[in-house]
Scaffold this motif. Sequence first.
Motif, mmCIF file in Angstrom:
data_model
loop_
_atom_site.group_PDB
_atom_site.id
_atom_site.type_symbol
_atom_site.label_atom_id
_atom_site.label_comp_id
_atom_site.label_asym_id
_atom_site.label_seq_id
_atom_site.Cartn_x
_atom_site.Cartn_y
_atom_site.Cartn_z
ATOM 1 N N ASN A 419 0.856 -1.181 0.000
ATOM 2 C CA ASN A 419 0.000 0.000 0.000
ATOM 3 C C ASN A 419 0.894 1.233 0.000
ATOM 4 O O ASN A 419 1.509 1.573 1.010
ATOM 5 C CB ASN A 419 -0.912 -0.016 1.229
ATOM 6 N N PHE A 420 0.965 1.924 -1.146
ATOM 7 C CA PHE A 420 1.889 3.044 -1.317
ATOM 8 C C PHE A 420 1.188 4.402 -1.317
ATOM 9 O O PHE A 420 1.856 5.431 -1.387
ATOM 10 C CB PHE A 420 2.654 2.889 -2.635
ATOM 11 N N ALA A 421 -0.126 4.429 -1.269
ATOM 12 C CA ALA A 421 -0.848 5.700 -1.420
ATOM 13 C C ALA A 421 -2.047 5.754 -0.487
ATOM 14 O O ALA A 421 -2.589 4.718 -0.071
ATOM 15 C CB ALA A 421 -1.308 5.874 -2.868
ATOM 16 N N ASN A 422 -2.442 6.984 -0.154
ATOM 17 C CA ASN A 422 -3.640 7.249 0.642
ATOM 18 C C ASN A 422 -3.593 6.603 2.025
ATOM 19 O O ASN A 422 -4.626 6.212 2.578
ATOM 20 C CB ASN A 422 -4.897 6.783 -0.110
ATOM 21 N N VAL A 423 -2.380 6.465 2.562
ATOM 22 C CA VAL A 423 -2.205 5.967 3.923
ATOM 23 C C VAL A 423 -1.173 6.857 4.612
ATOM 24 O O VAL A 423 -0.357 7.507 3.967
ATOM 25 C CB VAL A 423 -1.717 4.498 3.947
ATOM 26 N N GLU A 424 -1.226 6.886 5.921
ATOM 27 C CA GLU A 424 -0.312 7.756 6.664
ATOM 28 C C GLU A 424 1.129 7.274 6.574
ATOM 29 O O GLU A 424 2.064 8.069 6.460
ATOM 30 C CB GLU A 424 -0.742 7.834 8.132
ATOM 31 N N TYR A 425 1.314 5.957 6.611
ATOM 32 C CA TYR A 425 2.657 5.375 6.548
ATOM 33 C C TYR A 425 2.701 4.355 5.410
ATOM 34 O O TYR A 425 2.383 3.181 5.608
ATOM 35 C CB TYR A 425 3.022 4.705 7.873
ATOM 36 N N PRO A 426 3.092 4.775 4.212
ATOM 37 C CA PRO A 426 3.110 3.861 3.062
ATOM 38 C C PRO A 426 4.114 2.725 3.240
ATOM 39 O O PRO A 426 5.085 2.845 3.998
ATOM 40 C CB PRO A 426 3.522 4.770 1.899
ATOM 41 N N THR A 427 3.871 1.634 2.544
ATOM 42 C CA THR A 427 4.863 0.574 2.454
ATOM 43 C C THR A 427 6.165 1.154 1.933
ATOM 44 O O THR A 427 6.169 1.945 0.990
ATOM 45 C CB THR A 427 4.366 -0.541 1.521
ATOM 46 N N ASP A 428 7.287 0.775 2.550
ATOM 47 C CA ASP A 428 8.573 1.361 2.200
ATOM 48 C C ASP A 428 9.503 0.296 1.639
ATOM 49 O O ASP A 428 9.737 -0.735 2.266
ATOM 50 C CB ASP A 428 9.212 2.024 3.424
ATOM 51 N N LEU A 429 10.049 0.557 0.453
ATOM 52 C CA LEU A 429 10.950 -0.379 -0.228
ATOM 53 C C LEU A 429 12.397 0.102 -0.216
ATOM 54 O O LEU A 429 13.250 -0.488 -0.873
ATOM 55 C CB LEU A 429 10.500 -0.568 -1.677
ATOM 56 N N SER A 430 12.688 1.141 0.540
ATOM 57 C CA SER A 430 14.028 1.743 0.500
ATOM 58 C C SER A 430 15.011 0.976 1.380
ATOM 59 O O SER A 430 14.635 0.140 2.219
ATOM 60 C CB SER A 430 13.971 3.203 0.948
ATOM 61 N N LEU A 431 16.273 1.288 1.178
ATOM 62 C CA LEU A 431 17.365 0.736 1.972
ATOM 63 C C LEU A 431 18.269 1.900 2.342
ATOM 64 O O LEU A 431 18.636 2.712 1.494
ATOM 65 C CB LEU A 431 18.140 -0.303 1.151
ATOM 66 N N GLU A 432 18.611 2.007 3.626
ATOM 67 C CA GLU A 432 19.496 3.081 4.075
ATOM 68 C C GLU A 432 20.500 2.525 5.070
ATOM 69 O O GLU A 432 20.364 1.394 5.552
ATOM 70 C CB GLU A 432 18.703 4.241 4.679
ATOM 71 N N ALA A 433 21.515 3.323 5.377
ATOM 72 C CA ALA A 433 22.554 2.905 6.314
ATOM 73 C C ALA A 433 22.764 3.998 7.340
ATOM 74 O O ALA A 433 22.794 5.186 7.007
ATOM 75 C CB ALA A 433 23.859 2.610 5.583
#
Length: 551
Positions: A419-433
């Motif tokens: 769920n990527f839209a119309n939600v407060e916290y979308p599903t996240d596919l990112s990678l960070e360090a």
Amino acid sequence: MSNLFLLISLLSLLIFHSFITTSEILPFHNGREGEWRLLWPSIGISAMHMQLLRNNKVVVFDRTDFGPSNISLPGGRCRYDSNDTALKVDCTAHSVLYDVETNSFRPLMVQTDTWCSSGAVSPGGSLVQTGGFNDGDHAVRIFTPCNADSCDWVEYPGYLSRRRWYATNQILPDGRIIIIGGRREFNYEFYPKNEDPYSASSGSFWLQFLLETRDESENNLYPFVHLLPDGNLFIFANTRSISLDYNRNRVVKEFPPIPISDPRNYPSSGSSVLLPIDENKAIEAEIMICGGAPRGAFAEAGRGNFVRASSSCGRLRVSDEDPRWVMENMPIARVMGDMLLLATGDVIIINGVERGTAGWELGQSPVTRPVVYRPNGNPDWRFSVMSASPIPRLYHSSAILLADGRVLVGGSNPHRYYNFANVEYPTDLSLEAFSPPYLSIEHKPFRPQISSVNEILMLGQPFSLTFFVPLYLSENLLSVRIVAPSFTTHSLAMNQRMVVLKLVGVSRLTPDSYQLTAVGPSTAEIGPPGYYMLFVVHAGIPSWGSWVKIQ
């Protein structure tokens, strides 16, 4: 390097160490809050599970029954699964292999459903991944690292004797893996199992403790499990804990319940670590558990009432004759946080939310600032708050320690399906360090660089390594540590372990290079066989990790 620069660097180090022993929760400044870096805005999947392998590549995977991901399988391949509840034919990947050194990734093919599964790395370096949901609940999956791009999952769908969904894995001194619990499974089994059907190790073993400690939904999910130096297992479930002799299927000891009796396991989702085992002194085993959600928080969140998470931490020295919990408070309440041992032996608590609990739409108020905890610091001044990530990491996020000392962070899938839209916290596919403060440029003069070390370390046997450091201060500020990389999912870093090796001595080879002699772990109960990252830590600043194999 000029004498003036050396003097300035030395003064900065002294100021740094003065700071960490006299400050409480004030943020670090001038590089001392740590730094975040976005590696990829999308790797195509949400990082529900992560495992670092001995070639500095990370296996990342999600569940398979959420519909198409954002990365395709290569070569026109598709996954055909008549049992899948979302797609019977799926040409997208639900697992990727991330290369830390090149900051690149490629899709992998996983067939059976890996949702809420568990894992451990075998002594040979293969990821042994167990259980899951639906057609994956009895599966074992193996990923063996290689230098080519041909490595992929190999699956054994019906291998396990019981359904392992939300189970916990732990590597054992003999190289086997124990798989404990799961949804309505109050028992454990071993991998590999003895193929003799009349052998005790070919099936499962009842564990009454798991039944006794189940929650209001009649479950006991993702128990915290740690291998103790005496060879027994520490198992914590909700508020209670035991020492288990798994060879005799016997509870050796039950410890006092943790005070502030909020449940700590999923869905209350606190986290735990076995603090570093130091072979330079009398062997002690100490467990630390932090965070969680008050009893009933899951039901309350379902009604739209997001209860504040717990800020309490408990430490239990289980090796004491009469162990007692010692309680502390984090500067930030947190549920769904990941607790990881950093290269220095400090603990980072990262990810999660301040209100609610684990589950779909059940978390609010993301906690984007990690906290670093120094186990050996002054009891009143152990916590420090780090810099904030711009990305909320809620349900189904994960984090692991890398060999370069950074913490790799990914995931967050707080909604059913992608769920990527119309939600407060979308599903996240990112990678960070996240780079902890010890990676700040100001510490470069004190950072050791390992020049050479044996790739194989024998139990109880001395070995030598050479290292380079621009400004060497004292042998008293030197340590050698090995870290077993964790399989992280659902706020639980399975198999995470640090051993501070016995240091015999240090000698100077050239003005900037040194040779030290240390001793491999004294027993397989302290250092089970397998691959570890070895760090030389000087004046609180770690080297990059070198991979070694304990055997």
